[in-house]
Each structure stands twice: as C-alpha cells, then as structure tokens.
Design an enzyme around this catalytic site. Structure first.
Site, PDB file in Angstrom:
ATOM      1  N   LEU A  50      33.603   5.925  64.937  1.00 46.15           N
ATOM      2  CA  LEU A  50      32.801   7.194  64.931  1.00 46.15           C
ATOM      3  C   LEU A  50      33.633   8.380  65.216  1.00 46.15           C
ATOM      4  CD1 LEU A  50      29.198   6.089  65.667  1.00 46.15           C
ATOM      5  CD2 LEU A  50      30.282   6.260  63.507  1.00 46.15           C
ATOM      6  N   ASP A  51      34.534   8.291  65.891  1.00 46.97           N
ATOM      7  CA  ASP A  51      35.287   9.715  66.417  1.00 46.97           C
ATOM      8  C   ASP A  51      36.726   9.343  66.298  1.00 46.97           C
ATOM      9  OD1 ASP A  51      35.658  12.169  67.379  1.00 46.97           O
ATOM     10  OD2 ASP A  51      35.300  11.528  69.482  1.00 46.97           O
ATOM     11  N   VAL A  52      37.221   8.693  65.427  1.00 48.80           N
ATOM     12  CA  VAL A  52      38.660   8.457  65.102  1.00 48.80           C
ATOM     13  C   VAL A  52      39.467   9.767  65.068  1.00 48.80           C
ATOM     14  CG1 VAL A  52      40.660   7.311  63.880  1.00 48.80           C
ATOM     15  CG2 VAL A  52      38.431   6.203  64.190  1.00 48.80           C
ATOM     16  N   ASN A  57      41.976  10.507  70.405  1.00 50.74           N
ATOM     17  CA  ASN A  57      41.350   9.209  70.935  1.00 50.74           C
ATOM     18  C   ASN A  57      42.308   8.147  70.936  1.00 50.74           C
ATOM     19  OD1 ASN A  57      39.147  10.253  71.941  1.00 50.74           O
ATOM     20  ND2 ASN A  57      38.064  10.080  70.336  1.00 50.74           N
TER      21      ASN A  57
END
Length: 200
Positions: A180-182, A186
C-alpha cells in the site's frame, strides 16, 4: 492565538523534540537497546538507529559484541505527546489504540515474511506506553536518496532495482498481503551488495 511552531506540520513530519534523545535505553524481554539517532519520522512513527549487545557462548567462553539495528516507535504525532519518556494520548476520543494495533500487526506480518528483498524483523515490544519493533539496519540509506544523489539511474541498474522489488511484491501478494505504500523512500539499500529491501 497559538504559536506557529505548535501548528506547523511540514510534510507530516514530527517535531524534532518529539523524538527520544540519543542515549535513551529501552528494554524488551530479550534485549536492551540504546538510541543513537533518528533515522526518519512520519505521521505514525519515528525510526531510530539503536545499538544492542549480544553474547555468544562457546565451549571456552563468552564474547559480547555490539549490533546496530533500526527500531520503529509507534507515535501518532497529531494524537499523542511525549511527557518525559512516555507517550500519552492527547484526546481520549482518538483512534490511537486501533492504529497501535495495526502497527503491532505490521511488525508481526513483516516478521512472518522471509525474502531476500524484505527487511527482517527481530521483535516487537511495549515500552513508554507505546509499541516498538526492531529490524535489521541497512546503512546504505533509501533508494530515494541513492537515486537523488545520482540524478537518476542508468537503465540497466534501474531494471535490477525493479526486479528486486518486483520479486518482493510477488512474494507479499502470494502470501495474501498488500504493501500500500511502495515508493523509493520505503526501499532501503545495502551499500556493500546493492541489495534492496522493502520496508514499512
């Protein structure tokens, strides 16, 4: 009337004085961690570089050695404040408890994954009225920093990066999870091997 510093929130970062100071010691059931510095901070947590000591027992004696690790602290800066070392909720109506449980679940899910391109988690524990988890420390910094320092990547290197993260995502999806937050911030990088590892 309020002070500007009380309402200013630049890019969702916590105020510098919200972080634990260098030298702070935290104890889990298994290890003792000493905070060295802040590595990063966002809306739901602060990540620190910490030092811990491990003992290796052999037939002829014991050797103690230091290990650097990354430690993430659950801290919703809009809903919590630090008093002394402990974190407390600003409002009893906040969603801190439900987000804290998600944070714990994140650590446990990460720990269940074994893939060369996903960060390894050691343990999750409670201290200072909040939750922490410790993971391997990758001193090369984020892929975002690496790309920015070079003003982009050559095509061949970019493809190597995409393959590594694609492999990690395929593994996550096979295990019925989503990231959900690539984003490059990160993804951490090992300077010595060029290996990329997905975090958060």
């Amino acid at each position: 009337i309020v002070r500007v510093k009380d309402v200013l929130n630049v890019k969702g970062k916590t105020k510098p004085d919200s972080a634990l100071p260098a030298g702070t010691v935290l104890k889990s059931q298994n290890y003792t961690y000493e905070v060295e510095k802040v590595l990063g901070q966002g809306a739901f947590g602060i990540t620190y570089l910490v030092n811990t000591s491990i003992a290796m027992q052999g037939q002829l004696g014991t050797i103690r050695t230091g290990v650097k690790m990354a430690m993430k602290e659950f801290f919703m800066h809009k809903e919590m404040k630090r008093e002394g070392g402990e974190l407390i909720e600003i409002s009893p109506d906040s969603k801190v408890k439900s987000y804290a449980e998600r944070f714990r679940n994140e650590a446990e899910k990460l720990a269940s994954l074994t893939h060369p391109n996903i960060v390894r988690v050691l343990e999750v524990f409670e201290a200072n009225n909040t939750i922490y988890y410790t993971m391997e420390y990758l001193p090369g910094g984020s892929l975002n920093d690496y790309v920015n320092k070079r003003n982009g990547l050559p095509e061949r290197e970019a493809i190597r990066c995409i393959r590594q993260i694609g492999s990690a995502l395929l593994y996550i999806h096979t295990n019925k999870m989503l990231h959900l937050d690539v984003k490059p911030a990160n993804i951490m990088r090992s300077d010595s091997t060029g290996t990329l590892k997905l975090i958060d």
